[in-house]
Motif scaffolding. Structure first.
Motif, short mmCIF file in Angstrom:
data_model
loop_
_atom_site.label_atom_id
_atom_site.label_comp_id
_atom_site.label_asym_id
_atom_site.label_seq_id
_atom_site.Cartn_x
_atom_site.Cartn_y
_atom_site.Cartn_z
N PRO A 284 0.82 -1.21 0.00
CA PRO A 284 0.00 0.00 0.00
C PRO A 284 0.86 1.27 0.00
N SER A 285 0.59 2.17 -0.93
CA SER A 285 1.37 3.41 -1.04
C SER A 285 1.19 4.30 0.17
N CYS A 286 -0.04 4.44 0.63
CA CYS A 286 -0.33 5.35 1.75
C CYS A 286 0.36 4.88 3.04
N ARG A 287 0.56 3.59 3.17
CA ARG A 287 1.26 3.04 4.33
C ARG A 287 2.71 3.53 4.36
N GLN A 288 3.31 3.70 3.17
CA GLN A 288 4.69 4.18 3.08
C GLN A 288 4.80 5.62 3.57
N CYS A 289 3.82 6.45 3.23
CA CYS A 289 3.81 7.84 3.70
C CYS A 289 3.73 7.89 5.22
N ARG A 290 2.86 7.06 5.79
CA ARG A 290 2.69 7.02 7.25
C ARG A 290 3.97 6.54 7.92
N ARG A 291 4.64 5.59 7.31
CA ARG A 291 5.88 5.06 7.89
C ARG A 291 6.98 6.11 7.91
N GLU A 292 7.03 6.96 6.87
CA GLU A 292 8.09 7.97 6.79
C GLU A 292 7.69 9.28 7.47
N GLN B 232 19.07 7.92 10.13
CA GLN B 232 19.74 7.87 8.82
C GLN B 232 19.00 6.92 7.87
N LEU B 233 18.61 5.77 8.40
CA LEU B 233 17.90 4.79 7.58
C LEU B 233 16.55 5.32 7.09
N ARG B 234 15.81 5.98 7.98
CA ARG B 234 14.51 6.53 7.61
C ARG B 234 14.65 7.58 6.50
N GLU B 235 15.71 8.37 6.57
CA GLU B 235 15.92 9.39 5.55
C GLU B 235 16.19 8.76 4.19
N LYS B 236 16.98 7.69 4.20
CA LYS B 236 17.26 6.98 2.94
C LYS B 236 15.98 6.34 2.39
N GLN B 237 15.22 5.70 3.26
CA GLN B 237 13.99 5.05 2.83
C GLN B 237 12.99 6.07 2.27
N LYS B 238 12.97 7.25 2.86
CA LYS B 238 12.06 8.29 2.40
C LYS B 238 12.33 8.65 0.94
N VAL B 239 13.60 8.84 0.60
CA VAL B 239 13.98 9.20 -0.77
C VAL B 239 13.70 8.03 -1.72
N LYS B 240 14.06 6.83 -1.32
CA LYS B 240 13.84 5.65 -2.16
C LYS B 240 12.36 5.47 -2.49
N ARG B 241 11.52 5.64 -1.49
CA ARG B 241 10.09 5.43 -1.69
C ARG B 241 9.45 6.56 -2.49
N ALA B 242 9.91 7.77 -2.25
CA ALA B 242 9.35 8.92 -2.99
C ALA B 242 9.62 8.80 -4.48
N TYR B 243 10.82 8.35 -4.83
CA TYR B 243 11.20 8.26 -6.25
C TYR B 243 11.01 6.86 -6.84
N GLY B 244 10.66 5.90 -5.99
CA GLY B 244 10.43 4.54 -6.49
C GLY B 244 11.70 3.83 -6.91
N ASN C 279 11.12 17.20 1.79
CA ASN C 279 11.82 17.49 3.03
C ASN C 279 12.85 16.38 3.30
N ILE C 280 14.05 16.58 2.75
CA ILE C 280 15.09 15.56 2.82
C ILE C 280 16.34 16.12 3.51
N LYS C 281 16.89 15.35 4.43
CA LYS C 281 18.17 15.70 5.06
C LYS C 281 19.23 14.77 4.47
N GLU C 282 19.72 15.16 3.31
CA GLU C 282 20.60 14.27 2.55
C GLU C 282 21.91 13.95 3.27
N HIS C 283 22.35 14.81 4.19
CA HIS C 283 23.61 14.55 4.90
C HIS C 283 23.50 13.28 5.76
N LEU C 284 22.29 12.97 6.22
CA LEU C 284 22.10 11.75 7.01
C LEU C 284 22.29 10.49 6.14
N ILE C 285 21.88 10.59 4.87
CA ILE C 285 22.05 9.46 3.94
C ILE C 285 23.53 9.24 3.67
#
Length: 206
Positions: free
Chosen positions: A7-15, A56-68, A194-200
């Motif tokens: 579910p896509s909406c579940r990914q938004c809630r997770r991040e 750091q992991l959540r920030e990476k996952q956020k970018v991966k999921r946003a861009y697929g 809203n990305i904190k790329e330095h954490l990645i």
């Protein structure tokens, strides 16, 4: 071919933020993130201690999921950005932002990146007059992105004609001709997530 499922909406809630994975639904009252902002799962509402690695992991996952993007490809973007001059984090985001599926999304041709990836996969897009069906294709300044001539009569593209589309300053798109151009490489200010790329970068540098 591997792809993100679930579910896509579940990914938004997770991040903990909107990733705009479902197009118009994300800006409507039906948005699941607006209705329920707690983490998904049985214990989602419980408070949890977040470690430095977890951030750091959540920030990476956020970018991966946003861009697929999946992990193997995402790491390649990091490695390529590391070899480039300048700030690694900003270089990495610029590379990802220049993916063809994202450019098609930014031009307003599709309602979400998922839809735009499908549009590219189906061969509806040309780059400099040549059909390109690879969503991860990296565009460069001066490239002309257009709807394939024999696809312009499809209803989904007819609906774009005359439409006013707001897009980043590094792109332009003529909704009458169904043609756009890459004016420059995107800067950090052009990326609205809203990305904190330095954490990645810290995560990959461990």
């Amino acid at each position: 071919m591997a792809k993100l499922i679930g579910p896509s909406c579940r990914q938004c809630r997770r991040e903990g933020c909107k990733l705009f994975l479902k197009g118009d639904r994300c800006t409507s009252k039906k948005c699941a993130f607006e209705r329920r902002q707690s983490l998904p799962g049985q214990h989602g509402a419980a408070r949890k201690r977040v470690t430095e690695y977890g951030l750091q992991l959540r920030e990476k996952q956020k970018v991966k999921r946003a861009y697929g993007i999946l992990e193997k490809q995402f790491r390649k973007y990091y490695e390529e950005a590391e070899r480039m001059k300048g700030v690694t984090g900003e270089n990495m985001l610029s590379l990802i932002e220049r993916r063809l599926d994202n450019v098609v999304y930014r031009m307003g041709i599709g309602a979400s990146r998922t839809e735009c990836r499908q549009i590219v996969n189906h061969g509806h897009i040309t780059v400099n007059g040549k059909r390109v069906n690879v969503p991860s294709y990296i565009v460069k300044p001066g490239d002309v992105i257009a709807i394939k001539e024999n696809k312009k009569d499809l209803q989904m593209f007819k609906d774009l004609k005359g439409m006013k589309i707001i897009m980043p300053k590094w792109l332009e798109f003529n909704s009458e001709k169904l043609e756009g151009k890459i004016l420059a490489n995107p800067s950090r200010e052009d990326i609205d997530l809203n990305i904190k790329e330095h954490l990645i970068i810290e995560l990959y540098s461990r």
